[in-house]
Design an enzyme around this catalytic site. Structure first.
Site, short mmCIF file in Angstrom:
data_model
loop_
_atom_site.label_atom_id
_atom_site.label_comp_id
_atom_site.label_asym_id
_atom_site.label_seq_id
_atom_site.Cartn_x
_atom_site.Cartn_y
_atom_site.Cartn_z
N ASN A 111 -3.38 5.65 16.25
CA ASN A 111 -4.46 5.29 15.34
C ASN A 111 -4.89 3.86 15.63
O ASN A 111 -4.09 2.93 15.50
CB ASN A 111 -3.99 5.43 13.89
CG ASN A 111 -3.74 6.87 13.52
OD1 ASN A 111 -4.62 7.71 13.64
ND2 ASN A 111 -2.52 7.18 13.09
N CYS A 152 6.84 -3.85 15.96
CA CYS A 152 6.47 -2.79 16.89
C CYS A 152 5.05 -3.04 17.42
O CYS A 152 4.13 -3.30 16.65
CB CYS A 152 6.57 -1.44 16.21
SG CYS A 152 8.26 -1.06 15.65
N CYS A 200 -1.17 6.60 10.07
CA CYS A 200 0.10 6.08 10.58
C CYS A 200 -0.13 4.83 11.41
O CYS A 200 -0.93 4.81 12.34
CB CYS A 200 0.78 7.16 11.42
SG CYS A 200 2.34 6.65 12.14
N GLU A 212 0.83 -1.19 0.00
CA GLU A 212 0.00 0.00 0.00
C GLU A 212 0.87 1.25 0.00
O GLU A 212 1.95 1.27 0.60
CB GLU A 212 -0.93 0.01 1.22
CG GLU A 212 -1.97 -1.10 1.19
CD GLU A 212 -2.91 -1.09 2.38
OE1 GLU A 212 -4.07 -1.48 2.19
OE2 GLU A 212 -2.49 -0.70 3.49
N SER A 230 11.62 6.74 14.67
CA SER A 230 10.44 6.26 15.40
C SER A 230 10.86 5.98 16.83
O SER A 230 11.32 4.88 17.15
CB SER A 230 9.88 5.00 14.73
OG SER A 230 9.35 5.29 13.46
N LEU A 231 10.71 6.96 17.69
CA LEU A 231 11.25 6.87 19.05
C LEU A 231 10.25 6.22 20.01
O LEU A 231 10.48 5.14 20.52
CB LEU A 231 11.64 8.26 19.53
CG LEU A 231 12.40 8.32 20.85
CD1 LEU A 231 13.76 7.65 20.72
CD2 LEU A 231 12.56 9.77 21.31
#
Length: 399
Positions: free
Chosen positions: A331, A146, A374, A122, A254-255
Site C-alpha cells: 500500500n 520497517c 495495511c 488510529e 510479519s515475515l
C-alpha cells in the site's frame, strides 16, 4: 541493498512513560484489580467480588459510559465511584469512511497526570460479508522501523495501557451500536474479529496487550473468542512463546523476506532475531496445529521479494510449521521507496505457494483512500501535509 538511515536502528526508545490521571478509568483492569480499587474507596471485603462483577457487566456487556447508568448499583456507591474513577474511553477526534465501507477512527487518549500531553492513535474497522474485523493499535507510534511501513516512520511516543487498548474496542462498539439492547445505526454489523495489527509492535508492550486481550476474550464480557483474535508481530522471539502460553490467541508473523540480508533491511528487528530463531519460535508456538495455523504476512514489493525463487525459498522455510501465507499488495504512501508488485506476478507467486500445499490468499487492499490500509496508519501527532495526503489519494485511485 543499503539500509536507509531510517531503518538503521533496530528499535526506538519510548519518549514518554504513561502517567495516570488523578481520576483514572476502570476500563482495562482485571477483576482482581477492580476489587483492589473498590477496597481503596472503602468497599468492605465481602462485597468487593460482587461489586466488581457488577462493574464488569456494565462496562463490557452493556457498554456503560457513566456510573449513573448502572441501575443495580446503589446511588451511594455510584456517587463514590464517580468521585474517584471514570469509565472513560478514548475520544473520537475524527471518523473517515472509505468507499469500500472501511472505517478509520482517530482517537485521542485521555491526558495523563502531571500535565502529560494527550496523544492520538488510529484504529480501523473492516466490514466483510461474513465478519467485521477491528484493527487495534498497541503503541503511540512504533518501536520498529520497517522500511515499507508508514507507521514505522513515526516516533515511538509511548506504550498504550491495557485500558487504552480495550478502549479502542469499546469505542468501535459505541460507533457501531454493538452493545446489548442498543440500536445498530450502521447496518447491524458486529465486531467479530480483532487483529493486533494497528500502530505499534504488540510484543514490545506485552503485559498491557496480554491484559487487554484477556478482557476482550472474557466470555462474561466482550466475549470475542481467542480463535478470532490474531496478534501480529515482526518477530520479538522471546515473547512469542509467552503469547501462546499467557494469551492463547492466533499468531501472525510479519515475515516479508526469505533471506536474512533482505529482511535486515525491510524489518531491521531481524538483525536481533534472525530468521532461524524466529522460525524455530514458530515451530514451538503453543497450540499451533492445522486447525490453528500461524499466518505469515508477506508484503509484495516489486523487484524486491516477489520472484518465484523467493516463493520457492518461502515454502522451504516454512516446512514443518502449520502455516498459511497472507500475500499483501504493498500500500503506497508518500516518500516510500517501494512499489507494489504487478498483479500477474502476485498471482504467479500465490499459485506456486498454493501448489506447494499452503493457503495463500491475496489480501484485498481496504481503506487505501483514507490511509487505513495495511502499513498506512500514522497518528495525527505526526500529521501528513495536505500535499502528502493528496499524493496518497492519487496513488490509491490509480491502482
Amino acid at each position: 541493498m543499503t539500509p536507509s538511515a531510517a531503518s538503521a536502528l533496530v528499535e526506538k526508545t519510548p519518549l514518554e512513560t504513561y502517567v495516570p490521571p488523578a481520576k483514572p478509568s476502570l476500563i482495562g483492569l482485571s477483576r482482581a484489580q477492580l476489587c483492589d480499587r473498590l477496597g481503596d474507596v472503602g468497599v468492605a471485603p465481602p462485597q468487593r467480588k460482587m461489586r466488581a462483577q457488577q462493574l464488569w457487566h456494565w462496562m463490557y456487556v452493556r457498554g456503560a459510559r457513566d456510573f449513573s447508568e448502572m441501575t443495580n448499583v446503589s446511588k451511594e456507591m455510584r456517587a463514590t465511584l464517580a468521585e474517584h474513577f471514570t469509565v472513560d474511553r478514548p475520544e473520537v477526534v475524527a471518523e473517515q469512511i472509505s468507499a469500500d465501507g472501511t472505517r478509520k477512527w482517530l482517537l485521542r487518549l485521555p491526558s495523563g497526570g502531571d500535565g502529560q500531553k494527550a496523544h492520538e492513535v488510529e484504529c480501523v474497522y473492516i466490514p466483510e460479508t461474513d465478519r467485521g474485523t477491528l484493527c487495534v493499535s498497541s503503541q503511540v507510534g512504533c518501536t520498529l522501523n520497517c522500511a515499507f511501513c508508514h507507521t514505522g516512520t513515526q516516533r515511538l511516543v509511548r506504550n498504550l495501557t491495557a485500558g487504552e487498548i480495550v478502549g479502542q474496542v469499546m469505542v468501535a462498539r459505541d460507533r457501531l451500536g454493538d452493545w446489548i439492547d442498543r440500536e445498530t445505526p450502521n447496518g447491524n454489523r458486529l465486531i467479530t474479529n480483532i487483529v493486533m495489527m494497528g500502530m505499534g509492535e504488540p510484543l514490545y508492550n506485552f503485559d498491557a496487550v496480554r491484559d487487554a486481550l484477556l478482557i476482550v476474550s472474557d466470555n462474561e464480557g466482550i466475549g470475542i473468542s481467542r480463535r478470532r483474535i490474531t496478534l501480529s508481530t515482526s518477530g520479538v522471539v522471546p515473547n512469542i512463546k509467552r503469547t501462546g502460553d499467557e494469551i492463547g490467541v492466533m499468531l501472525a508473523i510479519s515475515l516479508h523476506a526469505v533471506r536474512d540480508e533482505l529482511r535486515d533491511e525491510l524489518v531491521p528487528l531481524n538483525r536481533k532475531y534472525p530468521l532461524k530463531e524466529l522460525l524455530q519460535a514458530c515451530r514451538d508456538y503453543p497450540g499451533a496445529s492445522n486447525a490453528r495455523r500461524i499466518t505469515f504476512e508477506y508484503v509484495m514489493l516489486k523487484g524486491v521479494n516477489d520472484s518465484l525463487d523467493d516463493a520457492r525459498k518461502l515454502v522451504q522455510l516454512l516446512k514443518g510449521i502449520p502455516a498459511k501465507i497472507n500475500l499483501i499488495p504493498f500500500n503506497p504512501w508518500p516518500g516510500s521507496n517501494y512499489e507494489c508488485s504487478d498483479w500477474d506476478q502476485i498471482e504467479k507467486f500465490s499459485e506456486y505457494v498454493f501448489n506447494a500445499g499452503y493457503s495463500s490468499p491475496v489480501r484485498t487492499p481496504r481503506g487505501r483512500d483514507i490511509l487505513a490500509a495495511c502499513g498506512q496508519l500514522k497518528s495525527e501527532t505526526e500529521k501528513l501535509s495536505v500535499r502528502e495526503r493528496n499524493a496518497l489519494r492519487a496513488m490509491a485511485m490509480t491502482d
